[in-house]
Enzyme design. Sequence first.
Site, PDB file in Angstrom:
ATOM      1  N   HIS A 311       0.849  -1.184   0.000  1.00  0.00           N
ATOM      2  CA  HIS A 311       0.000   0.000   0.000  1.00  0.00           C
ATOM      3  C   HIS A 311       0.882   1.229   0.000  1.00  0.00           C
ATOM      4  O   HIS A 311       1.953   1.217   0.617  1.00  0.00           O
ATOM      5  CB  HIS A 311      -0.910   0.016   1.242  1.00  0.00           C
ATOM      6  CG  HIS A 311      -2.075   0.915   1.091  1.00  0.00           C
ATOM      7  ND1 HIS A 311      -2.000   2.253   1.368  1.00  0.00           N
ATOM      8  CD2 HIS A 311      -3.334   0.677   0.650  1.00  0.00           C
ATOM      9  CE1 HIS A 311      -3.181   2.800   1.112  1.00  0.00           C
ATOM     10  NE2 HIS A 311      -4.002   1.870   0.662  1.00  0.00           N
ATOM     11  N   ASP A 369      -7.987  -5.445   0.132  1.00  0.00           N
ATOM     12  CA  ASP A 369      -8.463  -6.225  -1.014  1.00  0.00           C
ATOM     13  C   ASP A 369      -8.111  -7.690  -0.940  1.00  0.00           C
ATOM     14  O   ASP A 369      -8.630  -8.493  -1.702  1.00  0.00           O
ATOM     15  CB  ASP A 369      -7.899  -5.629  -2.308  1.00  0.00           C
ATOM     16  CG  ASP A 369      -8.467  -4.250  -2.552  1.00  0.00           C
ATOM     17  OD1 ASP A 369      -9.664  -4.088  -2.326  1.00  0.00           O
ATOM     18  OD2 ASP A 369      -7.713  -3.352  -2.937  1.00  0.00           O
TER      19      ASP A 369
HETATM   20  N1  CMC Z   1       4.134  -7.495  -4.834  1.00  0.00           N
HETATM   21  C1  CMC Z   1       5.475  -7.476  -4.995  1.00  0.00           C
HETATM   22  N2  CMC Z   1       6.235  -6.383  -4.851  1.00  0.00           N
HETATM   23  C2  CMC Z   1       5.624  -5.248  -4.514  1.00  0.00           C
HETATM   24  C3  CMC Z   1       4.236  -5.184  -4.323  1.00  0.00           C
HETATM   25  C4  CMC Z   1       3.484  -6.357  -4.491  1.00  0.00           C
HETATM   26  N3  CMC Z   1       2.159  -6.348  -4.329  1.00  0.00           N
HETATM   27  N4  CMC Z   1       3.884  -3.913  -4.007  1.00  0.00           N
HETATM   28  C5  CMC Z   1       5.022  -3.208  -3.993  1.00  0.00           C
HETATM   29  N5  CMC Z   1       6.075  -4.011  -4.302  1.00  0.00           N
HETATM   30  C6  CMC Z   1       7.494  -3.609  -4.337  1.00  0.00           C
HETATM   31  C7  CMC Z   1       7.798  -2.808  -5.598  1.00  0.00           C
HETATM   32  O1  CMC Z   1       8.242  -3.637  -6.642  1.00  0.00           O
HETATM   33  C8  CMC Z   1       8.869  -1.865  -5.119  1.00  0.00           C
HETATM   34  O2  CMC Z   1      10.091  -2.557  -5.120  1.00  0.00           O
HETATM   35  P1  CMC Z   1      11.482  -1.753  -5.371  1.00  0.00           P
HETATM   36  O3  CMC Z   1      11.587  -0.760  -4.251  1.00  0.00           O
HETATM   37  O4  CMC Z   1      12.521  -2.829  -5.311  1.00  0.00           O
HETATM   38  O5  CMC Z   1      11.359  -1.110  -6.710  1.00  0.00           O
HETATM   39  C9  CMC Z   1       8.481  -1.585  -3.659  1.00  0.00           C
HETATM   40  O6  CMC Z   1       7.711  -2.726  -3.244  1.00  0.00           O
HETATM   41  C10 CMC Z   1       7.648  -0.325  -3.470  1.00  0.00           C
HETATM   42  O7  CMC Z   1       6.532  -0.405  -4.368  1.00  0.00           O
HETATM   43  P2  CMC Z   1       5.921   0.830  -5.140  1.00  0.00           P
HETATM   44  O8  CMC Z   1       5.169   0.355  -6.325  1.00  0.00           O
HETATM   45  O9  CMC Z   1       6.986   1.851  -5.369  1.00  0.00           O
HETATM   46  O10 CMC Z   1       4.930   1.388  -4.042  1.00  0.00           O
HETATM   47  P3  CMC Z   1       3.683   2.283  -4.308  1.00  0.00           P
HETATM   48  O11 CMC Z   1       3.397   2.977  -3.041  1.00  0.00           O
HETATM   49  O12 CMC Z   1       3.864   3.110  -5.525  1.00  0.00           O
HETATM   50  O13 CMC Z   1       2.540   1.200  -4.671  1.00  0.00           O
HETATM   51  C11 CMC Z   1       0.679  -0.233  -4.604  1.00  0.00           C
HETATM   52  C12 CMC Z   1       1.530   0.814  -3.839  1.00  0.00           C
HETATM   53  C13 CMC Z   1      -0.586  -0.513  -3.789  1.00  0.00           C
HETATM   54  C14 CMC Z   1       0.253   0.320  -5.974  1.00  0.00           C
HETATM   55  C15 CMC Z   1       1.529  -1.514  -4.765  1.00  0.00           C
HETATM   56  O14 CMC Z   1       1.887  -2.028  -3.495  1.00  0.00           O
HETATM   57  C16 CMC Z   1       0.798  -2.576  -5.581  1.00  0.00           C
HETATM   58  O15 CMC Z   1       0.855  -2.563  -6.811  1.00  0.00           O
HETATM   59  N6  CMC Z   1       0.090  -3.565  -4.880  1.00  0.00           N
HETATM   60  C17 CMC Z   1      -0.695  -4.537  -5.569  1.00  0.00           C
HETATM   61  C18 CMC Z   1      -2.031  -3.927  -5.970  1.00  0.00           C
HETATM   62  C19 CMC Z   1      -2.936  -3.755  -4.774  1.00  0.00           C
HETATM   63  O16 CMC Z   1      -3.117  -4.632  -3.964  1.00  0.00           O
HETATM   64  N7  CMC Z   1      -3.557  -2.564  -4.715  1.00  0.00           N
HETATM   65  C20 CMC Z   1      -4.565  -2.257  -3.699  1.00  0.00           C
HETATM   66  C21 CMC Z   1      -4.187  -1.131  -2.824  1.00  0.00           C
HETATM   67  S1  CMC Z   1      -5.291  -1.046  -1.424  1.00  0.00           S
HETATM   68  C22 CMC Z   1      -6.776  -0.516  -2.107  1.00  0.00           C
HETATM   69  C23 CMC Z   1      -6.814   0.935  -2.307  1.00  0.00           C
HETATM   70  O17 CMC Z   1      -6.654   1.678  -1.310  1.00  0.00           O
HETATM   71  O18 CMC Z   1      -7.058   1.338  -3.447  1.00  0.00           O
END
Ligand code: CMC
Length: 435
Positions: A311, A369
């Site tokens: 998240h 989720d």
């Molecule tokens: N599985 C594997 N690796 C992950 C995941 C995951 N679900 N989420 C983040 N990472 C890794 C990512 O690859 C990155 O690694 P590095 O630092 O080595 O590049 C690190 O963790 C940080 O991730 P980020 O994408 O920079 O973080 P963010 O804050 O931009 O993204 C997120 C947050 C929710 C989009 C992401 O965690 C994700 O894609 N999760 C899966 C989709 C999901 O479950 N979304 C629902 C969010 S809750 C509902 C809502 O509030 O809408």
Amino acid sequence: MDAKNQTAKSAKLAVENEQWELAVRPGTIGPSVIDISRLYGDTGMFTYDPGFTSTASCESKITYIDGDEGILLYRGYPIEQLAEHGDFLETCYLLLYGELPTAAQKADFDHRVTRHTMVHEQMLRFFQGFRRDAHPMAVLVGCVGALSAFYHDSIDISDPHQRLVASIRMIAKMPTLAAMAYKYSIGQPFIYPKNELDYAANFLRMCFAVPTEEYKVNPVVARAMDRIFILHADHEQNASTSTVRLAGSSGANPFACIAAGIACLWGPAHGGANEAALKMLSEIGTPDRIPEFVKRAKDKNDPFRLMGFGHRVYKNYDPRAKIMQKTCHEVLSELGIKDDPLLDVAMELERVALQDDYFVEKKLYPNIDFYSGITLKAMGFPTSMFTVLFALARTVGWIAQWKEMIEDPHQKIGRPRQLYTGATRRDYVAISRRK
Ligand code: CMC
């Protein structure tokens, strides 16, 4: 300056030999902000923050999240207490008006919402323009946008009464539209709302009743539905809420703004994640395949991510996920689903991931989720409806945030800046001379 130091009054910005003082504004809780609203005028520079990871886009009194501690408060009240003791319409009142209602205020609010649940009869024909196999989110975006064409008398945003009527209409009509989107997709007749039922029970009936039979709402399932709505009701300045605020900042009508929020919510990184999480659990299929998927999620060269994990704000267990997990067990037990292979996979995946260095170091915990998909599936909803349910519940949050923005005397049209890295000025070349 210490980021969490509430007493700091200013910050200093030094670029080469010049220095500027920037005001620091404290919140009631949480990090202070460095006020850069005059930065461009004073320095001729913009700040750069793609994805707004360090930028507060507004001042708000509605929802507070402490992602490190796993805390979520609506108007100061912990989500756990609201989910345990309150109901969704009470939460709506709280988000909209800032205080929990008295018994009389609650009765009046429930009455007003209940009396607005029907949609204009012509909306029924509007639905018929959609293909039956359309994704219900596509239908919902269209229908909610179309509400502004049906309810002209509540789109003058400068009139507080019209703003209130539009807010009530939206909260009241969203379950009706969501249920209609579902019924349309399966070719069943629309079921009209029934005023004697509460909000969640009414929604379940509109989704699952058929005109040929009596439908008895299961109170445990209705309570779970209501709780799911509470958990999703608001989440401060997330992507869809910011979309609603940005759309609203131009003076667009509230129905159009909410339609914009629904479009944003649809993405798999946001509201579409519960659908994606369930698909992922089905794809994994059995617990023995978990290591293979965990390996893929950790592989930098593989775009696969564990859906329902991670998240932007929570770097701890999402407090909503804990309640969702409990609700999931309650629903499955009530419906007599003893061995759900998806739940087995989910619980084992959670266990494995929470012990894995990659997920521990990056603070990736299950989010709301992760368990909501299994619960909604057990209730009888197809995966394509999951994000629709999220949109239904989030409508009150969008509306409360939109209303707060409109009523903010400092409100301006949202207009981010950019760091331009394209071509510098050059002269037009006639097509015959281009190589
Ligand atoms: N599985 C594997 N690796 C992950 C995941 C995951 N679900 N989420 C983040 N990472 C890794 C990512 O690859 C990155 O690694 P590095 O630092 O080595 O590049 C690190 O963790 C940080 O991730 P980020 O994408 O920079 O973080 P963010 O804050 O931009 O993204 C997120 C947050 C929710 C989009 C992401 O965690 C994700 O894609 N999760 C899966 C989709 C999901 O479950 N979304 C629902 C969010 S809750 C509902 C809502 O509030 O809408």
